[in-house]
Design a protein around this motif. Structure first.
Motif, mmCIF file in Angstrom:
data_model
loop_
_atom_site.group_PDB
_atom_site.id
_atom_site.type_symbol
_atom_site.label_atom_id
_atom_site.label_comp_id
_atom_site.label_asym_id
_atom_site.label_seq_id
_atom_site.Cartn_x
_atom_site.Cartn_y
_atom_site.Cartn_z
ATOM 1 N N THR A 1 29.360 10.523 12.839
ATOM 2 C CA THR A 1 30.466 11.316 12.285
ATOM 3 C C THR A 1 29.954 12.315 11.250
ATOM 4 O OG1 THR A 1 30.886 9.532 10.690
ATOM 5 C CG2 THR A 1 32.199 9.533 12.699
ATOM 6 N N GLU A 2 28.942 11.921 10.488
ATOM 7 C CA GLU A 2 28.372 12.860 9.519
ATOM 8 C C GLU A 2 27.745 14.057 10.224
ATOM 9 O OE1 GLU A 2 28.281 8.782 7.556
ATOM 10 O OE2 GLU A 2 27.911 9.614 9.546
ATOM 11 N N GLN B 1 30.424 16.370 11.258
ATOM 12 C CA GLN B 1 30.902 17.134 10.109
ATOM 13 C C GLN B 1 29.971 18.310 9.799
ATOM 14 O OE1 GLN B 1 31.179 13.993 7.236
ATOM 15 N NE2 GLN B 1 33.150 13.246 8.003
ATOM 16 N N ARG C 1 30.946 20.864 12.380
ATOM 17 C CA ARG C 1 32.234 21.492 12.032
ATOM 18 C C ARG C 1 32.053 22.527 10.934
ATOM 19 N NH1 ARG C 1 37.816 18.446 11.451
ATOM 20 N NH2 ARG C 1 38.306 20.672 11.283
ATOM 21 N N ASN D 1 34.185 9.226 17.478
ATOM 22 C CA ASN D 1 33.731 10.114 16.416
ATOM 23 C C ASN D 1 34.621 11.360 16.304
ATOM 24 O OD1 ASN D 1 31.662 8.351 16.036
ATOM 25 N ND2 ASN D 1 30.023 9.704 16.687
ATOM 26 N N THR E 1 36.748 12.547 12.935
ATOM 27 C CA THR E 1 36.483 13.825 12.262
ATOM 28 C C THR E 1 37.550 14.878 12.552
ATOM 29 O OG1 THR E 1 35.010 14.395 14.116
ATOM 30 C CG2 THR E 1 33.983 13.515 12.128
#
Length: 745
Positions: free
Chosen positions: A632-633, A636, A639, A666, A670
């Protein structure tokens, strides 16, 4: 040779307390092999997934292990009481660095990455790794300090059993069940248990006699013996790493495959150093035959891709490692030289690791270290011939030499026949028959080591080795720390391909009329082709496109006038394939594209926010999972690099892992919506089945993508419950397609 102490306790002597020492060694070794993958997992988001980072980590671990053994050897000159006090103080000092984690060490200006990464890892893990690595030889020495305690060598088998348990526990238990933070805290609890056990072990030997009384006159060890110790330790260590490279490069690119060779290497010590010798003797007797039969495929590089090939390579490693370690055990000194013996063993293990992990990628274009180490094992292992005609039994010496020359010559003839049939699937039975005959000749001439070596080499060259030699001579391969690449033109002259190990990395038509067509995973029906074709209408004529993973540059010809393109590639060698004329996609279609060399996640974190309208993540090499690019990081980071209406494309084609549920989880975590495109092209010569996932924070973008080519439908993602992957917690085990590993569809 070692003088074995009496296993029966002497009346009035210090109790042996064997169980206490076994428990201490088991816990210490378990923690040692648990912390290595744990720190590697912690380092991924910060250092990236570059293999040279993990080569640096390996060197740090080997150096710390060697330092720990040297410390244990130095400490042995003191009384056990003082050894225990010193060691416990160091354990408590090291405990101040817990819980385990990477320290906040800034990257010093002017310091090269090759120096900074070991410095960071050494400063983070060094104190605890150093003191824990010393406990195995120390505990054996303390155990033997009690008169009548018995020989300590079996405790080394217990040490490797604990190491094996720690190695298996991480991917099977620690990683799936615990976050990285929880893993670190649990490890700290285990360290506290180890300190207590070491203190109890030291207390149990508080009245042990001083070292001089234990050892008597120091045993003289010839330099030749020390060199032999080094070689017997170095070859299995190097072979363990080369087996992993050989399997994942040329046989079977399977996730977690690296665990198997390392586990077998550790288990070989358990067998070789056991008090009961029957298992080690049995393996040593059959090992030469196993080397002849299984070692014949050590030069094979055609990617056979079967579990039988994997099993054969692993069995070969187990036989060689057990046999050489058993010979090492037979050459062990008296207990007074125990720590010196283990220090030399550790140096040999580090020597083998340096050769395989650092020297070989610089010197060889292919995994040549693997057959070389198998041949070295043939020179070192004990040979007990079934027929002793070399001793003149029933045959005159002159006749024996003539018969030997004839036998080796016949093996050469069979090897020549084998080289013509080994790679032909329709000749499987004939190939097997030839191989059996060559093995039989090797058994017959086993009394002459040079003849045994020659027959093994003939078998290797015949069993696919000649094709490997030709590929090297033709300059088809290029090797870097990131992998082994094979550049090859098809036999029909239609296509040029780039393979990374057993996996096709890209392909281009050699027909000038078709040279701009994207092939393999990027065909006209693939998700990425549909997305890039629709980008002008969705993101505008001046869309900014970022692509992670250059490969052969196939996607460059999807560029449209007015667009700006940036490629991110971790391996400079791959860039050369696209700039030196081997593949012309980049030159012909996007010559103005910028190429950034480095780990994609780290490089994308440095770009300005909202830099790209479309971002393509195609960074998978073979079937390995760059986990730090899918958390997920990581999403990000993507994104942040994308505009609010940006489109993210993820390539998740994988034979053994179903990544759809993870990406879906994920995406939800997010705030992204996701749709999937599975392409099963009818033209299997030009195109490859692929699966791409499109993600965006704007549902209108995905709706527009789906409407652009309604005849090529997109699907929703698998809604099967899945936990999002994070930098703190991720595991691939729930998503492994186990049926694929056994050969089922």
């Amino acid at each position: 040779m070692m003088q074995t102490a009496d296993a029966n306790p002497i009346p009035g002597a210090t109790p042996a307390r064997r169980g206490l020492f076994v428990a201490t060694i088991l816990v210490g070794s378990f923690l040692l092999f648990l912390v290595q993958p744990m720190v590697a997992r912690m380092a991924l988001p910060r250092l990236g997934g570059a293999p040279n980072v993990w080569n640096s980590a390996m060197l740090v671990y080997q150096a710390l292990l060697l330092a720990g053994y040297a410390y244990a050897h130095w400490l042995g000159r003191l009384t056990v009481r003082r050894q225990a006090m010193t060691h416990i103080i160091l354990l408590l000092v090291a405990a101040t660095t817990l819980p385990v984690g990477l320290i906040a060490l800034p990257h010093m200006p002017g310091l090269p990455e090759a120096a900074w990464v070991p410095l960071l890892l050494g400063a983070s893990i060094g104190p605890v790794f150093f003191v824990v690595s010393a406990q195995a030889p120390l505990m054996q020495r303390w155990f033997a300090a009690a008169p009548g305690a018995g020989a300590p060598w079996a405790l080394y088998a217990a040490s490797n059993l604990g190491s094996f348990a720690g190695l298996i526990a991480y991917p099977l238990l620690a990683e799936p069940l615990l976050s990285v933070r929880a893993q670190s805290l649990a490890w700290s609890g285990g360290f506290a248990v180890l300190v207590l056990l070491v203190a109890l072990a030291g207390w149990s030997r508080r009245n042990a006699p001083p070292p001089a009384a234990q050892e008597g006159t120091a045993e003289h060890i010839a330099p030749r013996t020390i060199v032999l110790w080094l070689l017997l330790a170095a070859v299995p260590s190097g072979l363990m790493l080369s087996t992993t490279t050989h399997l994942t490069t040329d046989i079977f690119a399977m996730p977690l495959l690296w665990v198997i060779p390392l586990g077998l290497y550790l288990l070989s010590f358990v067998v070789a150093f056991a008090d009961r010798r029957w298992a080690a003797i049995a393996v040593s007797r059959v090992a030469p035959v196993a080397v002849l039969f299984l070692g014949s495929s050590a030069m094979l590089s055609n990617g056979s891709g079967t579990l039988w090939a994997v099993g054969g390579s692993c069995l070969l490693l187990l036989c060689i490692a057990t046999t050489l370690h058993a010979r090492l055990y037979d050459l062990r000194p008296a207990e007074g030289q125990l720590t010196r013996f283990y220090l030399v063993m550790s140096a040999g293990g580090a020597l083998g690791g340096v050769f395989t992990a650092l020297v070989a990628p610089l010197v060889f274009d292919w995994a040549w270290e693997h057959p070389l180490l198998v041949l070295a094992a043939a020179l070192l292992m004990p040979l007990q011939p079934l027929l002793r005609w070399n001793e003149g039994e029933g045959m005159e010496p002159g006749m024996a030499r003539v018969a030997l020359i004839v036998a080796v010559g016949f093996a050469m003839f069979l090897g020549w026949l084998l080289s013509d049939t080994a790679l032909d699937p329709e000749q499987g039975l004939f190939t097997l028959l030839l191989d059996v005959f060559i093995v039989g000749i090797g058994i017959v001439v086993m009394g002459w080591r040079w003849a045994f070596f020659a027959v093994l080499l003939i078998s290797m060259i015949g069993q696919g080795g000649w094709a490997t030699i030709r590929a090297t001579a033709a300059g088809e391969r290029t090797r870097s720390y990131f992998g082994i690449y094979t550049l090859r033109d098809g036999s029909d002259g239609r296509f040029r391909s780039l393979a990374h190990g057993t996996t096709l990395h890209g392909m281009q038509s050699l027909n000038p009329a078709d040279a701009r067509d994207a092939l393999t995973y990027y065909g006209p029906g693939s998700g990425v082709a549909l997305a890039l074709a629709a980008a002008p209408s969705i993101e505008g004529r001046h869309a900014r496109v970022g692509v992670v993973g250059l490969g052969t540059g196939s996607l460059a010809c999807a560029a449209r006038p007015g667009q700006s393109w940036t490629f991110f590639e971790i391996d400079p060698v791959v860039l050369r394939f696209s700039t030196e004329g081997h593949f012309t996609f980049l030159r012909d279609c996007a010559p103005q594209a910028r190429v950034v060399i480095g780990d994609a996640r780290l490089e994308l974190a440095r770009v300005r926010p909202r830099t790209f309208d479309v971002l393509v993540i195609d960074a998978f090499s073979s079937d390995a999972i760059p986990m730090h690019l899918l958390t997920t990081e990581a999403l990000q980071v993507y994104r942040r690099a994308l505009t609010p209406r940006g489109l993210l494309m993820l390539h998740i084609s994988n034979r053994y892992i179903d990544l759809g549920p993870v990406v879906g989880a994920n995406a939800r975590a997010t705030g992204l919506r996701a749709i999937s495109r599975l392409d099963l092209p009818s033209d299997e010569v030009r195109y490859t089945p692929s699966r791409w996932i499109a993600l965006s924070a704007d549902t209108g973008v995905l709706d527009a993508l789906a409407r652009a080519r309604p005849e090529r439908p997109w699907m929703g993602l698998d809604e099967r419950k899945a936990e999002p992957w994070t930098d703190d917690h991720a595991s691939i085990l729930p998503y492994v397609r186990w049926s694929r590993l056994t050969g089922n569809p």
